[in-house]
Structures are given as C-alpha cells and as structure tokens.
Design a protein around this motif. Structure first.
Motif, PDB file in Angstrom:
ATOM      1  N   LYS A   1      -2.398  -1.304   6.611  1.00 21.74           N
ATOM      2  CA  LYS A   1      -3.344  -0.187   6.689  1.00 21.74           C
ATOM      3  C   LYS A   1      -3.858   0.149   5.294  1.00 21.74           C
ATOM      4  CE  LYS A   1      -1.825   4.038   7.276  1.00 21.74           C
ATOM      5  NZ  LYS A   1      -1.313   5.290   7.886  1.00 21.74           N
ATOM      6  N   VAL A   2      -5.176   0.227   5.165  1.00 24.30           N
ATOM      7  CA  VAL A   2      -5.804   0.563   3.892  1.00 24.30           C
ATOM      8  C   VAL A   2      -6.676   1.800   4.099  1.00 24.30           C
ATOM      9  CG1 VAL A   2      -7.440  -0.176   2.117  1.00 24.30           C
ATOM     10  CG2 VAL A   2      -5.817  -1.824   3.077  1.00 24.30           C
ATOM     11  N   GLU A   3      -6.544   2.760   3.195  1.00 26.67           N
ATOM     12  CA  GLU A   3      -7.385   3.954   3.224  1.00 26.67           C
ATOM     13  C   GLU A   3      -8.060   4.099   1.864  1.00 26.67           C
ATOM     14  OE1 GLU A   3      -5.081   7.408   5.183  1.00 26.67           O
ATOM     15  OE2 GLU A   3      -3.577   5.917   4.600  1.00 26.67           O
ATOM     16  N   ILE A   4      -9.367   4.305   1.882  1.00 29.50           N
ATOM     17  CA  ILE A   4     -10.137   4.487   0.650  1.00 29.50           C
ATOM     18  C   ILE A   4     -10.981   5.745   0.798  1.00 29.50           C
ATOM     19  CG2 ILE A   4     -11.906   3.532  -0.878  1.00 29.50           C
ATOM     20  CD1 ILE A   4     -11.006   0.750   0.079  1.00 29.50           C
ATOM     21  N   TYR A   5     -10.744   6.689  -0.089  1.00 28.77           N
ATOM     22  CA  TYR A   5     -11.532   7.912  -0.143  1.00 28.77           C
ATOM     23  C   TYR A   5     -12.252   7.929  -1.486  1.00 28.77           C
ATOM     24  CZ  TYR A   5      -8.389   8.966   3.697  1.00 28.77           C
ATOM     25  OH  TYR A   5      -7.679   8.892   4.873  1.00 28.77           O
ATOM     26  N   TYR A   6     -13.553   7.841  -1.438  1.00 29.32           N
ATOM     27  CA  TYR A   6     -14.327   7.664  -2.661  1.00 29.32           C
ATOM     28  C   TYR A   6     -15.297   8.819  -2.862  1.00 29.32           C
ATOM     29  CZ  TYR A   6     -18.393   6.273   0.130  1.00 29.32           C
ATOM     30  OH  TYR A   6     -19.454   6.272   1.015  1.00 29.32           O
ATOM     31  N   GLY A   7     -15.672   9.060  -4.110  1.00 24.67           N
ATOM     32  CA  GLY A   7     -16.662  10.082  -4.408  1.00 24.67           C
ATOM     33  C   GLY A   7     -18.052   9.572  -4.096  1.00 24.67           C
ATOM     34  N   PRO A   8     -18.819  10.229  -3.228  1.00 22.58           N
ATOM     35  CA  PRO A   8     -20.129   9.709  -2.830  1.00 22.58           C
ATOM     36  C   PRO A   8     -21.167   9.714  -3.942  1.00 22.58           C
ATOM     37  CG  PRO A   8     -19.789  11.895  -1.907  1.00 22.58           C
ATOM     38  CD  PRO A   8     -18.478  11.475  -2.517  1.00 22.58           C
ATOM     39  N   ALA A 153      -5.049  16.970   1.975  1.00 25.88           N
ATOM     40  CA  ALA A 153      -3.604  17.181   1.968  1.00 25.88           C
ATOM     41  C   ALA A 153      -2.877  15.940   1.450  1.00 25.88           C
ATOM     42  CB  ALA A 153      -3.126  17.535   3.378  1.00 25.88           C
ATOM     43  N   GLN A 154      -3.372  14.776   1.814  1.00 22.14           N
ATOM     44  CA  GLN A 154      -2.741  13.524   1.411  1.00 22.14           C
ATOM     45  C   GLN A 154      -2.836  13.308  -0.095  1.00 22.14           C
ATOM     46  OE1 GLN A 154      -4.403  10.174   3.473  1.00 22.14           O
ATOM     47  NE2 GLN A 154      -2.837   8.742   2.783  1.00 22.14           N
ATOM     48  N   PRO A 164     -11.734   6.979  -7.076  1.00 22.98           N
ATOM     49  CA  PRO A 164     -11.385   6.806  -5.670  1.00 22.98           C
ATOM     50  C   PRO A 164      -9.869   6.810  -5.456  1.00 22.98           C
ATOM     51  CG  PRO A 164     -11.876   4.678  -6.639  1.00 22.98           C
ATOM     52  CD  PRO A 164     -12.168   5.695  -7.704  1.00 22.98           C
ATOM     53  N   PHE A 165      -9.463   7.329  -4.290  1.00 21.90           N
ATOM     54  CA  PHE A 165      -8.056   7.304  -3.894  1.00 21.90           C
ATOM     55  C   PHE A 165      -7.875   6.132  -2.944  1.00 21.90           C
ATOM     56  CE2 PHE A 165      -9.289  11.829  -4.360  1.00 21.90           C
ATOM     57  CZ  PHE A 165      -8.527  12.136  -5.485  1.00 21.90           C
ATOM     58  N   ASP A 170       0.093   3.694   3.265  1.00 22.15           N
ATOM     59  CA  ASP A 170       0.430   5.073   2.891  1.00 22.15           C
ATOM     60  C   ASP A 170       0.893   5.231   1.446  1.00 22.15           C
ATOM     61  OD1 ASP A 170      -0.120   6.112   5.501  1.00 22.15           O
ATOM     62  OD2 ASP A 170       1.819   5.345   6.163  1.00 22.15           O
ATOM     63  N   GLU A 171       0.862   4.180   0.669  1.00 22.31           N
ATOM     64  CA  GLU A 171       1.266   4.254  -0.736  1.00 22.31           C
ATOM     65  C   GLU A 171       0.019   4.269  -1.621  1.00 22.31           C
ATOM     66  OE1 GLU A 171       3.568   1.506  -4.110  1.00 22.31           O
ATOM     67  OE2 GLU A 171       3.682   0.968  -1.981  1.00 22.31           O
ATOM     68  N   LEU A 172      -0.095   5.273  -2.476  1.00 21.66           N
ATOM     69  CA  LEU A 172      -1.233   5.349  -3.392  1.00 21.66           C
ATOM     70  C   LEU A 172      -1.116   4.261  -4.446  1.00 21.66           C
ATOM     71  CD1 LEU A 172      -3.756   7.112  -4.261  1.00 21.66           C
ATOM     72  CD2 LEU A 172      -2.199   8.158  -5.925  1.00 21.66           C
ATOM     73  N   ILE A 173      -2.170   3.462  -4.596  1.00 16.36           N
ATOM     74  CA  ILE A 173      -2.167   2.444  -5.634  1.00 16.36           C
ATOM     75  C   ILE A 173      -3.089   2.879  -6.767  1.00 16.36           C
ATOM     76  CG2 ILE A 173      -1.715   0.628  -3.931  1.00 16.36           C
ATOM     77  CD1 ILE A 173      -4.635  -0.344  -4.428  1.00 16.36           C
ATOM     78  N   ASN A 174      -2.904   2.276  -7.902  1.00 19.88           N
ATOM     79  CA  ASN A 174      -3.734   2.578  -9.055  1.00 19.88           C
ATOM     80  C   ASN A 174      -5.167   2.146  -8.774  1.00 19.88           C
ATOM     81  OD1 ASN A 174      -4.975   2.517 -11.718  1.00 19.88           O
ATOM     82  ND2 ASN A 174      -2.898   2.680 -12.521  1.00 19.88           N
ATOM     83  N   ASN A 175      -6.133   3.014  -9.080  1.00 19.32           N
ATOM     84  CA  ASN A 175      -7.516   2.646  -8.778  1.00 19.32           C
ATOM     85  C   ASN A 175      -8.144   1.752  -9.844  1.00 19.32           C
ATOM     86  OD1 ASN A 175      -8.077   4.510 -10.806  1.00 19.32           O
ATOM     87  ND2 ASN A 175      -9.023   6.011  -9.434  1.00 19.32           N
ATOM     88  N   THR A 176      -7.297   1.111 -10.635  1.00 18.90           N
ATOM     89  CA  THR A 176      -7.748   0.001 -11.475  1.00 18.90           C
ATOM     90  C   THR A 176      -7.194  -1.325 -10.960  1.00 18.90           C
ATOM     91  OG1 THR A 176      -5.869   0.183 -12.994  1.00 18.90           O
ATOM     92  CG2 THR A 176      -7.831   1.483 -13.516  1.00 18.90           C
ATOM     93  N   GLN A 177      -6.421  -1.280  -9.898  1.00 13.09           N
ATOM     94  CA  GLN A 177      -5.793  -2.488  -9.346  1.00 13.09           C
ATOM     95  C   GLN A 177      -6.686  -3.117  -8.283  1.00 13.09           C
ATOM     96  OE1 GLN A 177      -2.016  -1.774  -7.439  1.00 13.09           O
ATOM     97  NE2 GLN A 177      -1.628  -3.935  -7.027  1.00 13.09           N
TER      98      GLN A 177
END
Length: 272
Positions: A1-8, A153-154, A164-165, A170-177
């Motif tokens: 599962k991958v979740e990406i929340y980005y600034g528009p 909340a996440q 971007p997050f 469910d594990e936050l990864i570095n947004n340079t990876q």
C-alpha cells in the motif's frame, strides 16, 4: 500500500512526483494499491476540512488550485488505496502535469489556465470531460473531506516533515527517497522490481528517454523535459528543507507538521 499526499501548489511535490512517482508507475509493480491526493490542511479552529475550499481564498492558496486534481481523482476516492489501472495512472499523470504548472515556483513561462489544464488532460489520457464538468462547480464531497481529515491526523504524528508525505505500508518514508526503491525493498523477490533495477528504470536521468519516448509525452509544450530538469534542481531544495532548522516561515508556503498545532492567531494557511 502506497499513500502520497502532495501540495497542489508545492514545488517540492512537483519535483517528487516527476522524479519518483512516474518511474514507479511505469515499472508496473504488481499488487500495489495507491492513494494519491492533494493535501489540504485542516481549518485550525474547527480541526475539519476548510469550509471555503476549494476556492480562490487568497492568491497562491492551495485551495485555489485544488479543483483540477480533486476532480481528476474523484472516481477513485471510495476505492483508495486503489488498484493502479490504466485509467487511474492517467489521472495520476494528469495531476503530475497539473502541479508542474500550478506550483508556486513554476517557470515564468508556465501559466495555470484552463487551457493548460486541458492540455494536461489531453496528453495524459485523463478524462477531460468529467474533470471539466466537475471543475465548473467544484465542491469537495464528503469522501474527499473525510480523507483529508484522516490524512491530517496521519501526518500530524510526524513532526518536522513537510509535503509531499509518502507512506509505504503505513510507514512514512523520506521524501528524498525513490518510491520504487522503497516499495521494492518490501518485495525482495519481485521479478518486476528486479527487472526495473537491472535496467536502471528508476534512475531520474533516464526518465525522458525511457518514459517519455512517445511524442505525446513531450507535447506538454516542453513541460515534461522542463519538469525533470526542475525536479533535479529541486531535489537539493527538498533535502535542504528536510534538514534545516525550523524557523519562522512567514510569507513562505512550506508547511511543517508542527504548524498543524497551535497556529498563530490570524495565520493564513498555505501549503507546500
């Protein structure tokens, strides 16, 4: 599962999506479900989705550029994290194109007009008719609002991070990876991962030649090649943002998770 929340309207998000999400999409890793959504911060007074969003609240506010990506992802909201079908990939690629034009540090030659949004849909295969109908009267539905409140909340659990997050299982990864690296690390025996790494499919330098070889990909009035070039330069900025000391961000659109709590009275909430 991958979740990406980005600034528009976020240049760092534009860089990440161009550098790492498109190569991941084209690697066709099986069994991956994905959530990709523009991130809107809660109203600090109600802790709910902002009542006046989307809308042109103020210049350079993320809510002002929310309608295009929000409308593009609407068909998949109830399914997210959704299977990466061709249609869903088209919507993600549309969002990648859109944020390149909408981001607050886009080249001066980039506008973010209806015609630009139309071109993004045309050259990514996204369903422009449905997007345009939605954009004519853009309203955040209850599913989108609920997902944004949940995303707030996440990410609130990860102080000092900015968009971007990216979450992998469910594990936050570095947004340079690189996203492909992060996902394939959890799938060590996956043949598609092995093939992608063996051919350097994940390398930023190969994006244009490997992924945009078809003429239509280069038809975003030069946007694709520009995106990649801007992304390479912006990668240094992402690293700098993530490692610098937190300080007063007045007048800057960067949002740290710390700012989700105890907002300054009368603060205007911009996103990066």
């Amino acid at each position: 599962k991958v979740e990406i929340y980005y600034g528009p309207d976020c240049p760092d998000s534009a860089a990440y999506l161009a550098m790492y999400v498109q190569p991941f999409l084209y690697a066709n890793i099986p069994g991956v479900n994905m959530t990709v959504l523009p991130f809107i911060k809660n109203d600090p007074h109600t802790n709910e989705f902002p009542a006046d969003c989307p809308g042109t609240v103020i210049l350079n506010h993320p809510c002002a550029v929310l309608p295009a990506p929000m409308c593009a992802f609407q068909p998949w909201l109830k399914e997210m994290p959704a299977e990466l079908t061709m249609e869903y990939k088209d919507a993600i690629n549309f969002a990648i194109c859109d944020v390149a034009f909408a981001n607050s540090q886009a080249p001066a030659t980039f506008t973010h007009t209806q015609a630009d949004i139309d071109r993004c849909a045309s050259h990514t295969g996204a369903e422009w008719y449905n997007i345009s109908v939605c954009m004519a009267d853009p309203v955040a539905d209850e599913d989108f609002k609920a997902m944004m409140v949940a995303a707030n909340a996440q990410v609130k659990e990860h102080r000092g991070k900015s968009t971007p997050f990216i979450f992998v299982d469910d594990e936050l990864i570095n947004n340079t990876q690189a996203l492909l690296d992060a996902v394939c690390a959890k799938l060590p025996d996956n043949a598609k991962c092995a093939a992608a790494h063996a051919t350097n499919l994940y390398e930023v330098e190969l994006q244009v030649s490997r992924f945009y070889g078809a003429p239509q990909w280069l038809a975003w009035t030069g946007a694709v090649s520009t995106i990649v070039g801007v992304a390479l330069m912006a990668s240094r900025t992402i690293t700098w943002y993530n490692h610098r000391n937190l300080r007063d961000q007045e007048g800057h659109s960067l949002v740290h998770i710390d700012e989700l709590e105890s907002p300054k009275e009368g603060a205007v909430f911009l996103h990066n």
